[in-house]
Enzyme design. Structure first.
Site, PDB file in Angstrom:
ATOM      1  N   GLU A  39       0.675  -1.311  -0.066  1.00 39.53           N
ATOM      2  CA  GLU A  39       0.070  -0.030   0.072  1.00 39.53           C
ATOM      3  C   GLU A  39       0.685   1.231  -0.004  1.00 39.53           C
ATOM      4  O   GLU A  39       2.039   1.328   0.494  1.00 39.53           O
ATOM      5  CB  GLU A  39      -0.945   0.024   1.305  1.00 39.53           C
ATOM      6  CG  GLU A  39      -1.620   1.307   1.281  1.00 39.53           C
ATOM      7  CD  GLU A  39      -2.712   1.156   2.608  1.00 39.53           C
ATOM      8  OE1 GLU A  39      -2.929  -0.009   3.206  1.00 39.53           O
ATOM      9  OE2 GLU A  39      -3.624   2.287   2.574  1.00 39.53           O
TER      10      GLU A  39
ATOM     11  N   ASN B 158      -6.725   1.759   2.561  1.00 36.50           N
ATOM     12  CA  ASN B 158      -7.390   2.720   2.862  1.00 36.50           C
ATOM     13  C   ASN B 158      -6.923   3.902   1.672  1.00 36.50           C
ATOM     14  O   ASN B 158      -7.730   4.789   1.538  1.00 36.50           O
ATOM     15  CB  ASN B 158      -7.291   3.570   4.193  1.00 36.50           C
ATOM     16  CG  ASN B 158      -7.813   2.436   5.227  1.00 36.50           C
ATOM     17  OD1 ASN B 158      -8.408   1.521   5.024  1.00 36.50           O
ATOM     18  ND2 ASN B 158      -7.383   2.852   6.643  1.00 36.50           N
TER      19      ASN B 158
ATOM     20  N   ASN C 265     -12.020  -0.731  -1.167  1.00 42.09           N
ATOM     21  CA  ASN C 265     -11.434  -1.423   0.162  1.00 42.09           C
ATOM     22  C   ASN C 265     -12.211  -0.731   1.367  1.00 42.09           C
ATOM     23  O   ASN C 265     -12.669   0.335   1.436  1.00 42.09           O
ATOM     24  CB  ASN C 265      -9.986  -0.721   0.173  1.00 42.09           C
ATOM     25  CG  ASN C 265      -9.246  -1.197   1.476  1.00 42.09           C
ATOM     26  OD1 ASN C 265      -9.092  -2.263   1.653  1.00 42.09           O
ATOM     27  ND2 ASN C 265      -9.218  -0.300   2.365  1.00 42.09           N
ATOM     28  N   GLU C 266     -12.827  -1.865   2.131  1.00 45.54           N
ATOM     29  CA  GLU C 266     -13.099  -1.847   3.517  1.00 45.54           C
ATOM     30  C   GLU C 266     -14.229  -0.681   3.201  1.00 45.54           C
ATOM     31  O   GLU C 266     -14.163   0.413   4.342  1.00 45.54           O
ATOM     32  CB  GLU C 266     -12.110  -1.340   4.633  1.00 45.54           C
ATOM     33  CG  GLU C 266     -11.034  -2.509   4.815  1.00 45.54           C
ATOM     34  CD  GLU C 266     -10.228  -2.493   5.800  1.00 45.54           C
ATOM     35  OE1 GLU C 266     -10.156  -1.330   6.511  1.00 45.54           O
ATOM     36  OE2 GLU C 266      -9.499  -3.427   6.053  1.00 45.54           O
TER      37      GLU C 266
ATOM     38  N   TYR D 163      -6.913  -8.695  11.341  1.00 45.04           N
ATOM     39  CA  TYR D 163      -5.600  -8.786  11.859  1.00 45.04           C
ATOM     40  C   TYR D 163      -5.734  -9.246  13.383  1.00 45.04           C
ATOM     41  O   TYR D 163      -6.656  -9.196  14.149  1.00 45.04           O
ATOM     42  CB  TYR D 163      -5.038  -7.208  11.956  1.00 45.04           C
ATOM     43  CG  TYR D 163      -4.989  -6.696  10.691  1.00 45.04           C
ATOM     44  CD1 TYR D 163      -3.742  -6.965  10.074  1.00 45.04           C
ATOM     45  CD2 TYR D 163      -5.747  -6.087   9.983  1.00 45.04           C
ATOM     46  CE1 TYR D 163      -3.319  -6.235   8.785  1.00 45.04           C
ATOM     47  CE2 TYR D 163      -5.560  -5.281   8.742  1.00 45.04           C
ATOM     48  CZ  TYR D 163      -4.428  -5.490   8.064  1.00 45.04           C
ATOM     49  OH  TYR D 163      -3.987  -4.958   6.888  1.00 45.04           O
TER      50      TYR D 163
ATOM     51  N   GLU E  52      -6.298  -9.091   3.756  1.00 49.76           N
ATOM     52  CA  GLU E  52      -5.474  -8.482   4.518  1.00 49.76           C
ATOM     53  C   GLU E  52      -5.555  -9.235   5.634  1.00 49.76           C
ATOM     54  O   GLU E  52      -6.554  -9.458   6.308  1.00 49.76           O
ATOM     55  CB  GLU E  52      -6.117  -7.199   4.799  1.00 49.76           C
ATOM     56  CG  GLU E  52      -5.585  -6.100   3.779  1.00 49.76           C
ATOM     57  CD  GLU E  52      -6.059  -4.573   4.222  1.00 49.76           C
ATOM     58  OE1 GLU E  52      -5.931  -4.192   5.289  1.00 49.76           O
ATOM     59  OE2 GLU E  52      -6.575  -3.999   3.237  1.00 49.76           O
TER      60      GLU E  52
ATOM     61  N   GLN F 104       1.606  -6.137   5.604  1.00 51.90           N
ATOM     62  CA  GLN F 104       1.851  -5.965   4.243  1.00 51.90           C
ATOM     63  C   GLN F 104       3.351  -6.252   3.923  1.00 51.90           C
ATOM     64  O   GLN F 104       3.713  -7.256   4.668  1.00 51.90           O
ATOM     65  CB  GLN F 104       1.708  -3.959   4.151  1.00 51.90           C
ATOM     66  CG  GLN F 104       0.530  -3.613   4.358  1.00 51.90           C
ATOM     67  CD  GLN F 104       0.379  -2.152   4.094  1.00 51.90           C
ATOM     68  OE1 GLN F 104       1.340  -1.628   3.738  1.00 51.90           O
ATOM     69  NE2 GLN F 104      -0.599  -1.557   4.495  1.00 51.90           N
TER      70      GLN F 104
HETATM   71  O1  AHR Z   1      -3.190  -2.658   6.331  1.00 48.04           O
HETATM   72  C1  AHR Z   1      -3.292  -1.325   6.846  1.00 48.04           C
HETATM   73  C2  AHR Z   1      -4.570  -1.014   6.902  1.00 48.04           C
HETATM   74  O2  AHR Z   1      -5.480  -1.848   7.447  1.00 48.04           O
HETATM   75  C3  AHR Z   1      -5.359  -0.909   5.423  1.00 48.04           C
HETATM   76  O3  AHR Z   1      -5.019   0.448   4.692  1.00 48.04           O
HETATM   77  C4  AHR Z   1      -6.561  -1.002   5.344  1.00 48.04           C
HETATM   78  O4  AHR Z   1      -7.281  -1.673   4.542  1.00 48.04           O
HETATM   79  C5  AHR Z   1      -6.864  -1.630   6.892  1.00 48.04           C
HETATM   80  O5  AHR Z   1      -7.815  -1.177   7.804  1.00 48.04           O
END
Ligand code: AHR
Length: 509
Positions: A27, A72, A172-173, A244, A292, A349
């Site tokens: 990103e 994001n 995205n999200e 995550y 992710e 990432q």
């Molecule tokens: O990977 C960091 C951020 O986490 C990304 O930009 C977003 O998609 C997620 O919330």
């Protein structure tokens, strides 16, 4: 000592290992792209300005597909800012990360970088501040051969052949209130459907990913997927899942149970997608793109520190330890266990930003602890995933409930005959004695066994000590009379490789 039994038999297949399960994510955030992938002044820089030391490490890590440019970031991105003459590209405010974006790296650089890194590009379009027209324009720029303004612009910018990008994320999200252009599920579902239909008119061969929830803790988790897919089910191929795992405030034992949570999250998304498919009387079955996933010390992140508008501000450069590596191993096992329904997965990432590879600007690059489980699984998990069904005691992992001490899966590559067993001992204080029945492989021999562990689970790698944590041979592994026996140390990631005597594997452990 804890005892565990399992059976490795090629009859018990889950599904083929899609190579795209070993994806990553780059990103425009922090120092992932700038001073991560791209640093023209670096001593190892290639003629294109890419860090040569990072390219070497990426090829060793072995991701197969890399998602780009966000995250994001993509929800405010104008892709055309990042093409053409470098000195004519505009500087913009990146609202997502309160940064200055120089646009010195854009889609053409990314595709060239992917070629050099030997990975497939996976592109996201901006459905935050933009919509159908810009998504179609970017696709035309990338994939249309020639003879239109945008395809000829790509050619004029140096890419005579189409980039031929197959996989595209539709935003995205967009369920997240933090997302620029945040939408309701219905608004997003309609936009995703219309964007998908228009994109397929440009290139019918694209594979499209609709945004699922930002994480399973979202209040709208599952209802978001249901509403979105009601609108776009037949227009897309994948629904995304992001999750995550935060070690902050958890005991090591509880944290090591994270893979169980990913199992449940994938099962929930699959069930929701299949429910919508049933409601729509569709014969299609969507795949999940876990685009992710990782360990992220998210509770330690100080968002307030993002004050000034600066370029490539270091952001969430988490340093990973042995326990984090074991959890990443477990998350990889979870993804493989769902090989029948997870078609893409991207560790988030790739460099510096919650990443397996770290760099110093102008200085060295090194492997974090979590580099190793990813690299080993990407290199060795081939063929079919086998259901191994460990029989082992459980422990109480608080929010996750009763969790088995052993997490394991195996792959079998019919062509080479190679069998790979991937295993995590979740016990924080006891060795685990693993017995694996291998009657179905009477001619196999042990090719190699490694363990990643340390007396102190808080051990990390650094620029000064880049190999403090690395897999080492495990000499406490034997194979006789159709039984594999191995001692796995506490909080460890383990890889055991077998091959038929007639076809010895060549890769050293
Ligand atoms: O990977 C960091 C951020 O986490 C990304 O930009 C977003 O998609 C997620 O919330």
């Amino acid at each position: 000592m804890i005892s565990a039994n399992l059976t490795i038999d090629p009859a018990f297949r889950v599904g083929a290992v899609d190579r795209r399960l070993f994806g990553s994510f780059a990103e425009h955030m922090g120092r992932c792209v700038y001073t991560g992938l791209y640093e023209p002044e670096h001593p190892t820089a290639t003629g294109d300005g890419f860090r040569g030391d990072v390219l070497d490490l990426v090829r060793e890590l072995g991701p197969t597909i890399v998602r780009y440019p966000g995250g994001n970031f993509v929800s405010g991105y104008r892709w055309e800012d990042g093409v053409g003459q470098l000195d004519e590209r505009p500087r913009r405010l990146d609202l997502a990360w309160r940064s200055l974006e120089s646009n010195q790296f854009g889609v053409d650089e990314f595709v060239t970088w992917c070629e050099q890194a030997r990975v497939e590009p996976m592109m996201a379009v901006n459905l935050g501040t933009r919509g159908v027209a810009d998504a179609v324009d970017l696709l035309e720029y990338c994939n249309h051969p020639e003879g239109t303004q945008l395809s000829d612009l790509r050619r004029a910018n140096g890419a005579k052949e189409p980039h031929d990008i197959r996989v595209w994320c539709l935003g995205n999200e967009l369920d997240g209130p933090w997302q620029i252009g945040h939408k309701t599920a219905f608004e997003y579902g309609r936009l995703a459907a219309e964007t998908a239909r228009a994109m397929r008119k440009v290139d019918p061969g694209v594979e499209l990913v609709a945004c699922g929830s930002s994480n399973t803790g979202m209040p709208t988790f599952a209802t978001w997927e249901s509403t979105v897919l009601q609108e776009c089910y037949d227009a897309v191929d994948y629904v995304s899942l992001h999750n995550y795992y935060d070690p902050v405030g958890k005991s090591v034992g509880d944290f090591l149970a994270s893979g169980v949570d990913l199992d449940r999250a994938i099962d929930a998304v699959v069930a929701t997608a299949d429910h919508v498919g049933a409601r729509l009387k569709s014969r299609r079955r969507l795949q999940v793109s876990v685009d992710e996933w990782n360990v992220w010390y998210v509770s330690d992140w100080d968002e307030q520190a993002m004050v000034d508008w600066v370029e490539a501000r270091p952001l969430i450069e988490d340093t990973y330890d042995v326990a984090d590596a074991a959890v990443v191993g477990s998350l990889l096992i979870s993804l493989l266990r769902h090989a029948d329904r997870v078609g893409i997965a991207c560790q988030a990432q790739l460099v510096n930003v919650i990443a397996p590879i770290r760099t110093e600007t102008g200085g060295p690059a090194w492997r974090q602890t979590i580099f190793h489980p990813f690299a080993q699984a990407a290199a060795l998990a081939r063929g079919e995933v086998l259901r191994v069904e460990p029989r082992v005691a459980c422990y109480d992992a608080t929010d996750h409930g009763e969790v088995p001490y052993l997490d394991a899966t195996a792959t079998y590559d019919e062509e080479s005959g190679a069998v790979t067993l991937l295993a995590v001992n979740r016990s924080t204080d006891q060795d685990l004695e693993l017995s694996a029945e291998l009657r179905a492989f009477p001619d196999h021999r042990l090719v190699g066994a490694t363990t990643l562990a340390a007396p102190d689970v808080r051990t990390t790698n650094s620029a000064a000590h880049p190999d403090a944590v690395t897999p080492v041979p495990n000499h406490r592994v034997t194979l006789s009379d159709g039984w594999l026996r191995a001692i796995l140390p506490p909080v460890s990631w383990n890889v055991i490789r077998l091959a038929p005597d007639t076809n010895p594997a060549t890769t050293p452990s």
